[in-house]
Design a protein around this motif. Structure first.
Motif, short mmCIF file in Angstrom:
data_model
loop_
_atom_site.label_atom_id
_atom_site.label_comp_id
_atom_site.label_asym_id
_atom_site.label_seq_id
_atom_site.Cartn_x
_atom_site.Cartn_y
_atom_site.Cartn_z
N GLU A 154 42.25 20.23 21.77
CA GLU A 154 43.06 18.91 21.72
C GLU A 154 43.34 18.14 23.20
N ARG A 155 43.32 19.18 24.11
CA ARG A 155 43.49 18.78 25.48
C ARG A 155 42.34 17.99 25.98
N SER A 156 41.18 18.50 25.62
CA SER A 156 39.87 17.84 25.95
C SER A 156 39.55 16.65 25.21
N ARG A 157 40.21 16.39 24.31
CA ARG A 157 39.94 15.06 23.46
C ARG A 157 40.06 13.89 23.95
N PRO A 158 38.97 13.20 23.89
CA PRO A 158 39.23 11.80 24.55
C PRO A 158 39.90 10.89 23.43
N LEU A 159 40.50 9.83 24.07
CA LEU A 159 41.18 9.09 23.21
C LEU A 159 41.10 7.48 24.09
N ASP A 160 41.79 6.65 23.51
CA ASP A 160 41.69 5.04 23.94
C ASP A 160 43.19 4.93 24.26
N VAL A 161 43.68 4.39 25.29
CA VAL A 161 44.86 3.83 25.74
C VAL A 161 44.83 2.34 25.40
N VAL A 162 45.75 1.90 24.60
CA VAL A 162 45.75 0.60 23.97
C VAL A 162 47.28 -0.02 24.49
N LEU A 163 47.01 -0.85 25.55
CA LEU A 163 48.33 -1.37 25.84
C LEU A 163 48.35 -2.91 25.46
N VAL A 164 49.51 -3.13 24.52
CA VAL A 164 49.79 -4.39 23.86
C VAL A 164 50.85 -5.29 24.39
N LYS A 165 50.45 -6.72 24.71
CA LYS A 165 51.59 -7.37 25.14
C LYS A 165 51.45 -8.70 24.29
N SER A 182 47.94 7.82 17.27
CA SER A 182 47.53 7.70 16.11
C SER A 182 46.01 8.18 16.20
N GLY A 183 45.50 9.18 15.64
CA GLY A 183 44.01 9.37 15.67
C GLY A 183 43.83 9.61 17.17
N ALA A 184 42.74 8.80 17.54
CA ALA A 184 42.11 8.62 18.83
C ALA A 184 42.82 7.41 19.71
N GLU A 185 44.06 7.02 19.24
CA GLU A 185 44.48 5.77 19.86
C GLU A 185 45.90 6.11 20.28
N LEU A 186 46.31 5.76 21.65
CA LEU A 186 47.85 5.86 22.25
C LEU A 186 47.87 4.36 22.44
N VAL A 187 48.95 3.97 21.44
CA VAL A 187 49.39 2.55 21.55
C VAL A 187 50.48 2.45 22.41
N VAL A 188 50.81 1.48 23.35
CA VAL A 188 52.02 1.22 24.01
C VAL A 188 52.28 -0.39 24.28
N GLU A 189 53.46 -0.83 23.65
CA GLU A 189 53.71 -2.18 24.10
C GLU A 189 54.27 -2.49 25.38
N ASP A 190 53.92 -3.05 26.28
CA ASP A 190 54.29 -3.41 27.54
C ASP A 190 55.38 -4.61 27.37
#
Length: 167
Positions: free
Chosen positions: A7-18, A99-107
């Motif tokens: 899991e540590r080496s797993r790629p993911l996308d950071v998604v910044l929502v505004k 969630s899955g391969a997405e880290l979603v954060v609301e700015d």
């Protein structure tokens, strides 16, 4: 629950929502996930250099970013291409979701900067926060955002600083 080696080496996308829209999406690598705090590492994803006056983000910089599922902020340790610490850029956000391969954060528009030597701690974008209308549309979230900024500012000025959050 710790992330295992795979899991540590797993790629993911950071998604910044505004404001309900994706502000930025960038590739990162999961470093750790203990069930509450998520740590990722990513290279500077901006196009070219972004000079804020007090710090420059540029190609080669590496961000180790810490997100919480139960806190209203993210703390980003910024190092240059040689590994020298530039400082910490903190975003005030709603709690993160992975969630899955997405880290979603609301700015939520508020930010804080702390230089590597601790001599420069500054609140940023308070005007954008005021203009966002969050105080009227979601007073509880606005109060949580302001409390988070106050908490980070106090930590940034204290002995042990923001590092105490990241240990």
């Amino acid at each position: 629950m710790s992330a295992n080696s795979a899991e540590r080496s797993r790629p993911l996308d950071v998604v910044l929502v505004k404001g309900g829209r994706t502000k930025i999406r960038y590739a990162a690598e999961l470093v750790a996930d203990d069930g509450v705090r998520i740590a990722v590492r990513a290279p500077w994803s901006g196009a070219g250099v972004r000079d804020f006056g007090f710090v420059r983000f540029e190609p080669g910089d590496v961000f180790t970013e810490y997100y919480w599922r139960d806190r209203w902020y993210a703390v980003k340790e910024v190092r240059d291409s040689a590994g020298a610490l530039k400082g910490w850029y903190c975003d005030i956000t709603r709690p993160a979701t992975l969630s899955g391969a997405e880290l979603v954060v609301e700015d939520l528009d508020l930010d804080l900067w702390r230089s590597a030597d601790g001599t420069d701690v500054r609140r940023l974008d308070e005007d954008e926060f005021a203009e966002s209308g969050l105080t009227e549309s979601d007073p509880e979230a606005a109060a949580a955002a302001l409390a988070a900024l106050d908490e980070l500012e106090a930590l940034a000025g204290a002995e042990g600083g923001l590092e105490s959050l990241l240990a």
